[in-house]
Design an enzyme around this catalytic site. Sequence first.
Site: not given
Length: 214
Positions: A34, A42
């Site tokens: 990521l 999240e």
Amino acid sequence: MTTTADNNPAMPLPELTLIVAATSKMGIGLRGTLPWTGLKKEMAYFARVTKRAPSPGVTNTVIMGRKTWDSIPPRFRPLKERQNIVISRSLERSSSTESQTVGSLPEALALLSQQSTASESGSKTGKAFIIGGAQIYEAALELKQARRILLTRILSDFECDTFFPVELPESGEGSGWRRRGQEALDAWVGESVYGEVQEEAGTKYVFEMWERDN
């Protein structure tokens, strides 16, 4: 590829929901990981939504490619309280209570279809989520069973070398998809989702739900 479910009208293919975090330019990855870090709320949202089955006695499924599987720290895989299906042409086929390896997305869907029609085994499936990576998202989007995208729109700018294959503009319409309102998002995921922009570790984001235009 022709699947068992394709040949048997009594075994319909399951509906698919793609769940993804992406920048406004639809960037989802950088060098196999990521581009952002520190988004604990999240990640907790992802876990809750993918675990929450539509009814008691069923288990949701997360479907992913080998690179996505490899990106999950070993201590966290398979992802708990969900059936994990890994798509890989190189890994050996495997099957356990919590994870299975198959050779293609059609094979994964055929497996879910077989489970959903099992009458005695008790192996009933809940929601089916596609969780990455880019090639698996692209393959899923070619299927009419892909009805929904749960998007965490990352509002901060990040360098990316991997992108989600459909553009979902902030205007709310594009590429045959339409953003649904807050009430529809809350109803589908089964919780009151915070509808305003959030910020963690200096990164701003917002939760959205998109559905395919009929």
